[in-house]
Scaffold this active site. Structure first.
Site, PDB file in Angstrom:
ATOM      1  N   HIS A  32      -5.541  -4.420  -1.176  1.00  0.00           N
ATOM      2  CA  HIS A  32      -5.274  -5.658  -1.893  1.00  0.00           C
ATOM      3  C   HIS A  32      -4.134  -6.396  -1.207  1.00  0.00           C
ATOM      4  O   HIS A  32      -3.495  -5.898  -0.284  1.00  0.00           O
ATOM      5  CB  HIS A  32      -4.950  -5.385  -3.363  1.00  0.00           C
ATOM      6  CG  HIS A  32      -6.176  -5.135  -4.197  1.00  0.00           C
ATOM      7  ND1 HIS A  32      -7.152  -6.092  -4.376  1.00  0.00           N
ATOM      8  CD2 HIS A  32      -6.589  -4.040  -4.872  1.00  0.00           C
ATOM      9  CE1 HIS A  32      -8.111  -5.593  -5.141  1.00  0.00           C
ATOM     10  NE2 HIS A  32      -7.793  -4.350  -5.448  1.00  0.00           N
ATOM     11  N   ASP A  88      -3.569 -13.423   0.069  1.00  0.00           N
ATOM     12  CA  ASP A  88      -4.921 -13.884  -0.248  1.00  0.00           C
ATOM     13  C   ASP A  88      -5.138 -15.350   0.096  1.00  0.00           C
ATOM     14  O   ASP A  88      -6.175 -15.717   0.660  1.00  0.00           O
ATOM     15  CB  ASP A  88      -5.205 -13.682  -1.748  1.00  0.00           C
ATOM     16  CG  ASP A  88      -5.567 -12.244  -2.082  1.00  0.00           C
ATOM     17  OD1 ASP A  88      -5.652 -11.425  -1.153  1.00  0.00           O
ATOM     18  OD2 ASP A  88      -5.755 -11.939  -3.268  1.00  0.00           O
TER      19      ASP A  88
END
Length: 359
Positions: free
Chosen positions: A125, A155
């Site tokens: 992540h 991200d």
């Protein structure tokens, strides 16, 4: 800017949908292939990142739906997917197969670790990617754990924005040569690449591998300070003239403790002295003290507070969206913000899209 371009997005989480949203906001026709089900596991039934898109629900375990997805990709200019490496190939929708059917296709791939390398098949992540890339190292004060930043660093910054840049470059190349390309946008690559600005400071001695000793992560004039009300104030007056304005507003222009702006040996003591000053008054007081100046000081605002800030409100940066807030599209072209349709219900355009494909 992108009116007339067709993009097919395979539903994923985080950066890939964000990248497709940006392309839709710039005028591309984006069709998102949603999985069967009533909601995204993260965003719910209507995902803000789907705004401006059309939606079709396909079960990629079914051959007929695979054929529909393929038909969409054959007529598209670009594809965006965020699966682990090898998934699209196993579905028969990998770059080789799709380029054979559509040579001009720009095939955008979004992953954390990249399409190859020892960790490529592993889960991860945002925080893991920026920890590995080096982008997390300077986040936080020395002697404390690096601060976990919002997902914007990995991200969005190192992932989605690099995918958008790669897809746009690929589209320009395809228009010029008639050949598409495969865009490998990995968050570890992009977040490391964003470090180039910091790394450019190393030859001058302004970047140290030791936390708290670099030009931007250690000084008393580049910090967040707490206020009496529990609020927070950001200070980053890098240039000497802005530092002088900062000291002047605090009545510290002649205080010998702050005469040397760039001596790392004094930063800790200088920071402590400023912390003791700022904690005596509430955030509203300090906002008024520095209002309209070049001291490079600003309150740390919640998103709902930011929406009410005079500057942000004047530019219409935050907009009400249902029960929450949504940021306006960026960047702006010719000074205007392009209106974008609300997120569709999942599968809302399934019948229309099938009809357009002749299925």
């Amino acid at each position: 800017m992108l009116t007339g371009l067709r993009v097919v997005e395979f539903e994923g989480l985080g950066p890939a949908p964000f990248a497709a949203m940006m392309l839709a906001e710039m005028g591309a026709e984006v069709v998102v292939i949603h999985r069967p089900g009533t909601a995204s596991p993260v965003a719910g039934a209507r995902n803000l990142l789907d705004r401006g898109k059309r939606s079709i629900v396909l079960d990629l375990k079914e051959p007929a739906d695979i054929a529909t997805a393929r038909a969409l990709v054959v007529r598209a200019d670009a594809l965006i997917e965020g699966y682990r490496p090898g998934v699209m190939e196993r579905l028969g929708l990998g770059p080789d197969e799709m380029h054979a059917a559509n040579p001009r296709l720009v095939y955008g791939r979004m992953t954390g670790w990249g399409q190859d390398g020892p960790r490529a098949p592993q889960a991860g992540h945002d925080l893991n990617y920026i920890a590995t890339s080096g982008a997390l190292w300077y986040a936080g004060a020395p002697g404390t754990p690096p601060l976990t930043p919002p997902t914007m660093v990995g991200d969005v910054g190192g992932g989605a924005l690099y995918l958008v840049a790669g897809v746009l470059a690929g589209l320009i190349g395809a228009a010029r040569t008639g050949r598409g390309t495969v865009v490998d946008a990995a968050i570890v690559d992009g977040s490391a690449h964003m470090m180039a600005l910091l790394m450019s400071m190393m030859p001058s001695g302004n970047l140290s591998m030791t936390r708290g000793q670099s030009l931007l992560d250690g000084p008393h004039w580049s910090r967040i300070y707490g206020c009496a009300c529990g609020g927070w104030l950001s200070v980053q007056c890098l240039e000497p003239q802005f530092y002088a304005a900062f000291l002047d507003r605090l009545g510290l222009a002649d205080d010998p403790r702050f005469a040397d702006q760039r001596d790392p040996a004094q930063w800790q003591a200088q920071s402590g002295a400023l912390a003791a000053i700022f904690v005596e008054r509430p955030l509203a007081h300090w906002a008024e003290v520095f209002a309209g100046t070049d001291a490079c000081v600003a309150p740390v605002l919640r998103p709902d507070e930011a929406a009410r800030d005079p500057h942000m409100a004047a530019r219409g940066v935050w907009q009400q969206a249902g029960d929450g807030l949504a940021p306006a599209p960026a960047p702006r072209f010719d000074g205007a913000v392009r209106p974008v349709a609300e997120p569709p219900a999942r599968g809302a355009d399934s019948a229309a899209i099938r009809a357009e494909l002749g299925l």
